[in-house]
Design an enzyme around this catalytic site. Structure first.
Site, PDB file in Angstrom:
ATOM      1  N   PRO A 124      -3.803  18.993   8.098  1.00 20.52           N
ATOM      2  CA  PRO A 124      -5.243  19.231   7.920  1.00 20.52           C
ATOM      3  C   PRO A 124      -6.057  17.969   8.215  1.00 20.52           C
ATOM      4  CG  PRO A 124      -4.015  19.539   5.832  1.00 20.52           C
ATOM      5  CD  PRO A 124      -3.021  19.135   6.866  1.00 20.52           C
ATOM      6  N   GLY A 125      -7.170  18.151   8.929  1.00 24.46           N
ATOM      7  CA  GLY A 125      -8.061  17.016   9.210  1.00 24.46           C
ATOM      8  C   GLY A 125      -7.431  15.963  10.108  1.00 24.46           C
ATOM      9  N   ASN A 170      -1.165   1.943  15.129  1.00 23.13           N
ATOM     10  CA  ASN A 170       0.139   2.406  14.623  1.00 23.13           C
ATOM     11  C   ASN A 170       1.260   1.452  15.018  1.00 23.13           C
ATOM     12  OD1 ASN A 170      -1.487   4.798  14.322  1.00 23.13           O
ATOM     13  ND2 ASN A 170       0.430   5.929  14.135  1.00 23.13           N
ATOM     14  N   THR A 197      -6.192  -0.894   8.474  1.00 22.87           N
ATOM     15  CA  THR A 197      -5.758   0.037   9.528  1.00 22.87           C
ATOM     16  C   THR A 197      -6.939   0.510  10.381  1.00 22.87           C
ATOM     17  OG1 THR A 197      -4.957   2.301   9.835  1.00 22.87           O
ATOM     18  CG2 THR A 197      -5.895   1.803   7.704  1.00 22.87           C
ATOM     19  N   ASP A 198      -6.649   0.877  11.614  1.00 24.19           N
ATOM     20  CA  ASP A 198      -7.707   1.451  12.460  1.00 24.19           C
ATOM     21  C   ASP A 198      -8.161   2.822  11.944  1.00 24.19           C
ATOM     22  OD1 ASP A 198      -5.423   2.884  13.157  1.00 24.19           O
ATOM     23  OD2 ASP A 198      -5.602   2.543  15.322  1.00 24.19           O
ATOM     24  N   GLU A 199      -7.365   3.411  11.030  1.00 22.84           N
ATOM     25  CA  GLU A 199      -7.730   4.754  10.536  1.00 22.84           C
ATOM     26  C   GLU A 199      -9.026   4.732   9.732  1.00 22.84           C
ATOM     27  OE1 GLU A 199      -4.569   7.244   9.180  1.00 22.84           O
ATOM     28  OE2 GLU A 199      -3.068   6.106  10.289  1.00 22.84           O
ATOM     29  N   PRO A 232      10.188  17.705  14.964  1.00 25.32           N
ATOM     30  CA  PRO A 232       8.919  18.374  14.684  1.00 25.32           C
ATOM     31  C   PRO A 232       7.732  17.651  15.320  1.00 25.32           C
ATOM     32  CG  PRO A 232       9.660  17.128  12.756  1.00 25.32           C
ATOM     33  CD  PRO A 232      10.708  16.933  13.819  1.00 25.32           C
ATOM     34  N   TYR A 276      -5.706   8.624   2.579  1.00 21.18           N
ATOM     35  CA  TYR A 276      -5.125   7.305   2.874  1.00 21.18           C
ATOM     36  C   TYR A 276      -6.185   6.402   3.510  1.00 21.18           C
ATOM     37  CZ  TYR A 276      -2.811   3.760   5.760  1.00 21.18           C
ATOM     38  OH  TYR A 276      -2.466   2.570   6.370  1.00 21.18           O
ATOM     39  N   LEU A 322       6.765   8.693  12.245  1.00 26.17           N
ATOM     40  CA  LEU A 322       7.072   9.481  13.446  1.00 26.17           C
ATOM     41  C   LEU A 322       8.245   8.940  14.273  1.00 26.17           C
ATOM     42  CD1 LEU A 322       6.283  11.866  15.312  1.00 26.17           C
ATOM     43  CD2 LEU A 322       4.789  10.277  16.541  1.00 26.17           C
ATOM     44  N   SER A 381      -8.843   5.331   1.125  1.00 17.87           N
ATOM     45  CA  SER A 381      -8.410   4.321   0.144  1.00 17.87           C
ATOM     46  C   SER A 381      -8.340   2.939   0.792  1.00 17.87           C
ATOM     47  CB  SER A 381      -7.063   4.706  -0.478  1.00 17.87           C
ATOM     48  OG  SER A 381      -6.008   4.596   0.450  1.00 17.87           O
ATOM     49  N   LYS A 382      -7.927   2.884   2.053  1.00 19.68           N
ATOM     50  CA  LYS A 382      -7.883   1.591   2.740  1.00 19.68           C
ATOM     51  C   LYS A 382      -9.312   1.096   3.010  1.00 19.68           C
ATOM     52  CE  LYS A 382      -4.692  -0.348   4.138  1.00 19.68           C
ATOM     53  NZ  LYS A 382      -3.774  -1.354   3.523  1.00 19.68           N
ATOM     54  N   ALA A 421       0.854  -1.193   0.000  1.00 19.36           N
ATOM     55  CA  ALA A 421       0.000   0.000   0.000  1.00 19.36           C
ATOM     56  C   ALA A 421       0.883   1.234   0.000  1.00 19.36           C
ATOM     57  CB  ALA A 421      -0.893   0.029   1.243  1.00 19.36           C
ATOM     58  N   SER A 445       1.341   4.249   2.155  1.00 11.22           N
ATOM     59  CA  SER A 445       0.983   4.175   3.574  1.00 11.22           C
ATOM     60  C   SER A 445       1.150   5.468   4.364  1.00 11.22           C
ATOM     61  CB  SER A 445       1.828   3.078   4.233  1.00 11.22           C
ATOM     62  OG  SER A 445       3.187   3.468   4.266  1.00 11.22           O
TER      63      SER A 445
HETATM   64  P1  NAD Z   1       5.402   0.695   3.880  1.00 12.18           P
HETATM   65  O1  NAD Z   1       5.100   1.961   3.162  1.00 12.18           O
HETATM   66  O2  NAD Z   1       6.627   0.608   4.721  1.00 12.18           O
HETATM   67  O3  NAD Z   1       5.478  -0.511   2.819  1.00 12.18           O
HETATM   68  C1  NAD Z   1       4.539  -0.656   1.791  1.00 12.18           C
HETATM   69  C2  NAD Z   1       5.189  -1.453   0.669  1.00 12.18           C
HETATM   70  O4  NAD Z   1       4.212  -1.645  -0.355  1.00 12.18           O
HETATM   71  C3  NAD Z   1       6.381  -0.737   0.015  1.00 12.18           C
HETATM   72  O5  NAD Z   1       7.489  -1.600  -0.025  1.00 12.18           O
HETATM   73  C4  NAD Z   1       5.889  -0.377  -1.369  1.00 12.18           C
HETATM   74  O6  NAD Z   1       6.917  -0.420  -2.355  1.00 12.18           O
HETATM   75  C5  NAD Z   1       4.838  -1.462  -1.610  1.00 12.18           C
HETATM   76  N1  NAD Z   1       3.830  -1.048  -2.585  1.00 12.18           N
HETATM   77  C6  NAD Z   1       3.089   0.091  -2.579  1.00 12.18           C
HETATM   78  N2  NAD Z   1       2.286   0.132  -3.653  1.00 12.18           N
HETATM   79  C7  NAD Z   1       2.505  -1.021  -4.355  1.00 12.18           C
HETATM   80  C8  NAD Z   1       1.996  -1.548  -5.568  1.00 12.18           C
HETATM   81  N3  NAD Z   1       1.102  -0.878  -6.291  1.00 12.18           N
HETATM   82  N4  NAD Z   1       2.462  -2.740  -6.003  1.00 12.18           N
HETATM   83  C9  NAD Z   1       3.397  -3.416  -5.292  1.00 12.18           C
HETATM   84  N5  NAD Z   1       3.936  -2.951  -4.138  1.00 12.18           N
HETATM   85  C10 NAD Z   1       3.496  -1.761  -3.677  1.00 12.18           C
HETATM   86  O7  NAD Z   1       4.094   0.370   4.728  1.00 12.18           O
HETATM   87  P2  NAD Z   1       3.938  -0.438   6.094  1.00 12.18           P
HETATM   88  O8  NAD Z   1       4.020   0.520   7.202  1.00 12.18           O
HETATM   89  O9  NAD Z   1       4.826  -1.616   6.085  1.00 12.18           O
HETATM   90  O10 NAD Z   1       2.419  -0.896   5.975  1.00 12.18           O
HETATM   91  C11 NAD Z   1       2.085  -2.154   5.419  1.00 12.18           C
HETATM   92  C12 NAD Z   1       0.578  -2.315   5.431  1.00 12.18           C
HETATM   93  O11 NAD Z   1       0.084  -2.222   6.760  1.00 12.18           O
HETATM   94  C13 NAD Z   1      -0.154  -1.244   4.615  1.00 12.18           C
HETATM   95  O12 NAD Z   1      -1.199  -1.880   3.924  1.00 12.18           O
HETATM   96  C14 NAD Z   1      -0.684  -0.289   5.661  1.00 12.18           C
HETATM   97  O13 NAD Z   1      -1.879   0.307   5.226  1.00 12.18           O
HETATM   98  C15 NAD Z   1      -0.926  -1.235   6.823  1.00 12.18           C
HETATM   99  N6  NAD Z   1      -0.835  -0.603   8.146  1.00 12.18           N
HETATM  100  C16 NAD Z   1       0.312   0.017   8.543  1.00 12.18           C
HETATM  101  C17 NAD Z   1       0.392   0.587   9.806  1.00 12.18           C
HETATM  102  C18 NAD Z   1       1.630   1.270  10.295  1.00 12.18           C
HETATM  103  O14 NAD Z   1       1.617   1.834  11.381  1.00 12.18           O
HETATM  104  N7  NAD Z   1       2.736   1.224   9.572  1.00 12.18           N
HETATM  105  C19 NAD Z   1      -0.707   0.544  10.656  1.00 12.18           C
HETATM  106  C20 NAD Z   1      -1.877  -0.098  10.216  1.00 12.18           C
HETATM  107  C21 NAD Z   1      -1.916  -0.678   8.960  1.00 12.18           C
END
Ligand code: NAD
Length: 348
Positions: free
Chosen positions: A287-288, A184, A130-132, A210, A155, A195, A158-159, A82, A84
């Site tokens: 924002p938001g 998170n 995500t919880d968002e 920040p 974001y 963060l 979209s999720k 995703a 993210s």
């Molecule tokens: P991240 O941004 O570190 O990793 C996402 C990966 O997805 C990247 O390596 C990116 O290259 C790949 N990617 C994106 N679009 C793509 C596509 N079209 N085709 C193929 N690969 C693609 O994100 P993360 O923090 O590891 O999050 C992973 C998942 O967990 C996400 O779906 C996110 O919504 C969900 N999530 C994350 C958190 C958090 O705190 N990080 C919390 C809740 C849910």
């Protein structure tokens, strides 16, 4: 078990891959487009393992995806790919619609058209959400699996859209899907725009730290390996069609997070904390900006026996020690991060 992990070069996906590939009984296919947030060296610990393969593919390329998924014929798809980062979704929402909505649609179709549920009686598709998607809480209350969807950022929207597709493929086509909503995450290998690594690296680099607005926004923090453990339990024993919320009951304001991280860096390095605290700078709010998230993890706790292994303070200490011990990874990720920001400025 034959497992496809999407987004496996990202933060959480690579943690999933490192864990699953350490078991030689699993055959893992990692898919990632290698976008700006993918740090390929996060997969170094599994490089050369005969039970792991990496393929670079964009989930928006439905035809290529169909072929790859059909050839591999997984029993389990763990969908983490995703876009993210909430701030980026505000600046530029289009990639979020493409990767998170169209990408999820293509992945669902690859499972349906390749008849994976017919090929494997135990097939599962786990949508890592995500919880968002639930929006923002007031001072009280928690998100349960029954909470209404009310996403606020592009974001989160979209999720949420992707979750609805997943649920529709379950109801309409009988695909055995499960949706997870976690809070998170933090821990090793997280890209430095988020963060906690941002604070750690700015503290270590002598830069300002920040904080959005008043810094009193509340997030519920989960150590990444505890999330991976939860996902595996859900994939193994969760009920198709169900949703599971994942959180460690670790609510903190952003200011509390900043203070905890600074104190951990000071404790681990022996540096003086007061000078670091003095570099905290309040910047205009996003924002938001959702005010508060909090997860009720009762279902996964009672049904699947999941418990987090780290409390927030111990998880932060592990994380700080990891960033200090991996300067090369930090340099690579930092170069990608700054290169991308420069690229954005050039395009502005
Ligand atoms: P991240 O941004 O570190 O990793 C996402 C990966 O997805 C990247 O390596 C990116 O290259 C790949 N990617 C994106 N679009 C793509 C596509 N079209 N085709 C193929 N690969 C693609 O994100 P993360 O923090 O590891 O999050 C992973 C998942 O967990 C996400 O779906 C996110 O919504 C969900 N999530 C994350 C958190 C958090 O705190 N990080 C919390 C809740 C849910």
């Amino acid at each position: 078990m034959r497992v496809v992990v999407t987004g496996g070069a990202g933060f959480i996906g690579s943690a999933v891959v490192r864990l699953l590939a350490s078991n030689p009984e699993h055959q893992i296919l990692t898919l990632d487009k290698l976008g700006y947030a993918a740090v390929i060296s996060s997969l170094d610990p599994v490089a050369g393992l005969s039970n792991h393969e990496f393929r670079q593919v964009d989930l928006c390329d439905g035809q290529a995806l169909n072929q790859i998924v059909g050839d591999f014929s997984p029993q389990l798809i763990l969908h983490l790919a995703a876009e993210s980062h909430v701030d980026r979704s505000i600046d530029s929402p289009a990639p979020f619609i493409q990767s998170n909505v169209v990408g999820t649609f293509n992945l669902l179709e690859s499972a349906r058209l390749n008849r994976l549920a017919k090929r494997h009686a135990d097939f599962r598709f786990v949508q890592v959400s995500t919880d968002e998607v639930y929006g923002s809480l007031g001072a009280d209350g928690v998100f349960t699996e029954g909470s209404a969807y009310s996403p606020n950022s592009p974001y989160a929207a979209s999720k949420a859209a992707a979750d609805h597709l997943v649920q529709a493929w379950h109801v309409t086509y009988g695909l055995p899907t499960i949706i997870t909503h976690c809070s998170n995450n933090y821990g090793p290998y997280q890209f430095p725009e988020k963060l906690i690594p941002l604070i750690i690296l700015n503290v270590l680099g002598g830069k300002s730290i920040p904080v959005y607005g008043d810094g009193l926004q509340v997030r519920d923090w989960l150590y990444v390996d505890d999330h991976v453990d939860a996902l595996w339990r859900i994939a193994d024993k969760g009920s198709p069609g169900a949703t599971y919320n994942i959180g460690a009951r670790a609510e903190r304001t952003n200011l509390q997070v900043v203070r905890t991280v600074i104190d951990a860096v000071a404790a681990v390095t022996g540096a003086e904390a007061a000078a670091m605290h003095a570099r905290v700078t309040h910047v205009p709010d996003r924002p938001g900006h959702d005010r508060r998230y909090a997860i009720d993890p009762s279902r996964i706790t009672h049904e699947l026996g999941w418990q987090p292994s780290q409390n927030f303070e111990s998880g932060i200490e592990h994380t700080v020690r990891w960033y200090l011990a991996h300067p090369q990874w930090c340099e690579q990720a930092g170069n990608q991060y700054h290169g991308e920001r420069l690229g954005q400025l050039h395009h502005a």
